[in-house]
Design an enzyme around this catalytic site. Sequence first.
Site, PDB file in Angstrom:
ATOM      1  N   GLY A 127     -20.447  -3.560  -0.248  1.00 40.28           N
ATOM      2  CA  GLY A 127     -21.315  -2.953  -1.270  1.00 40.28           C
ATOM      3  C   GLY A 127     -20.608  -2.591  -2.552  1.00 40.28           C
ATOM      4  N   ASP A 176     -11.638  -9.149   3.926  1.00 39.40           N
ATOM      5  CA  ASP A 176     -12.255  -8.876   2.626  1.00 39.40           C
ATOM      6  C   ASP A 176     -12.457  -7.376   2.392  1.00 39.40           C
ATOM      7  OD1 ASP A 176     -15.490  -9.816   1.142  1.00 39.40           O
ATOM      8  OD2 ASP A 176     -13.676  -8.898   0.300  1.00 39.40           O
ATOM      9  N   ASP A 212     -19.317 -12.245  -5.115  1.00 44.21           N
ATOM     10  CA  ASP A 212     -19.947 -11.216  -4.264  1.00 44.21           C
ATOM     11  C   ASP A 212     -21.403 -10.986  -4.666  1.00 44.21           C
ATOM     12  OD1 ASP A 212     -16.858  -9.522  -3.938  1.00 44.21           O
ATOM     13  OD2 ASP A 212     -18.126 -10.223  -2.282  1.00 44.21           O
TER      14      ASP A 212
HETATM   15  C1  DX5 Z   1     -17.228  -5.674  -1.096  1.00 45.71           C
HETATM   16  C2  DX5 Z   1     -16.926  -7.132  -1.436  1.00 45.71           C
HETATM   17  C3  DX5 Z   1     -15.446  -7.397  -1.556  1.00 45.71           C
HETATM   18  C4  DX5 Z   1     -14.799  -6.556  -2.663  1.00 45.71           C
HETATM   19  C5  DX5 Z   1     -13.310  -6.785  -2.680  1.00 45.71           C
HETATM   20  O1  DX5 Z   1     -18.571  -5.552  -0.700  1.00 45.71           O
HETATM   21  O2  DX5 Z   1     -17.439  -7.991  -0.449  1.00 45.71           O
HETATM   22  O3  DX5 Z   1     -15.253  -8.789  -1.813  1.00 45.71           O
HETATM   23  O4  DX5 Z   1     -15.345  -6.934  -3.908  1.00 45.71           O
HETATM   24  O5  DX5 Z   1     -12.797  -6.004  -3.734  1.00 45.71           O
HETATM   25  P1  DX5 Z   1     -11.592  -4.968  -3.474  1.00 45.71           P
HETATM   26  O6  DX5 Z   1     -10.391  -5.834  -3.227  1.00 45.71           O
HETATM   27  O7  DX5 Z   1     -11.518  -4.201  -4.769  1.00 45.71           O
HETATM   28  O8  DX5 Z   1     -11.952  -4.154  -2.287  1.00 45.71           O
HETATM   29 ZN    ZN Z   2     -16.823 -10.091  -0.622  1.00 43.67          ZN
END
Ligand code: DX5
Ligand code: ZN
Length: 219
Positions: free
Chosen positions: A145, A178, A33
């Site tokens: 974020g 996601d 990320d």
């Molecule tokens: C948020 C990211 C996601 C997040 C997923 O901006 O794009 O990939 O890290 O993590 P969880 O599963 O904890 O929501």
């Molecule tokens: Zn992500």
Amino acid sequence: MEISTSVLSVEEENSPHTFYRLEVAHTDYFHIDVMDGKFVERDTVELMQKYADNLKNITNIPLDVHLMVQDVKKYIDIFSSCNPRNLYFHIEAMKDKKQVLEMIKYIKDLNCKVGLVISPETNASEIYEYLPYIHNVLVMTVVPGKGGQDLIPDTIDKIREIRKYAKENDIDIEIEADGGINISNIKMIKDAGADIAVVGSYIINSKDYKYTISKLKEI
Ligand code: DX5
Ligand code: ZN
């Protein structure tokens, strides 16, 4: 259901051991990320570069890079060096259709798969015209974020809409969801037509990665 583990919430000091545990737990992909501190508030560039480099040297499990950045081209150049399976960029970071098509071609010319990301506020129809040119769509089920947020239920309808449109137009597209995904909502994601679930905190905060990932895959 395939599982892509987001490394956003992996603690840096024990990251090598965490990555090893995730590898033996058979995560299908690692989800990197990248946040530039402009498109979203946090800046994770340095940490994600470190993680991507480490992972590239310790595993063959494919890396997917989620670019939450304004200057998409700059970060495609930086992260293409970790030989990702897939590079995703946000439609919301593009100024017009011409730029979207340029970025799609730019990523393809690097022999990398290309995915478009839509945030919760963006309608699924915004990306329909690009589906024939891309490999997958990453539907954000939280506001991009940060990790550890709750899934926004009405984003699941967008997965269903995209799957329906692709079917009606005979387009072969991989759909990923996601954010905020766990054992209690992953079935809704799958039933709506997603192929891959990106899961971060639910896996990283669990005691037994192998058990957690196998349970998620069983759905
Ligand atoms: C948020 C990211 C996601 C997040 C997923 O901006 O794009 O990939 O890290 O993590 P969880 O599963 O904890 O929501
Ligand atoms: Zn992500």
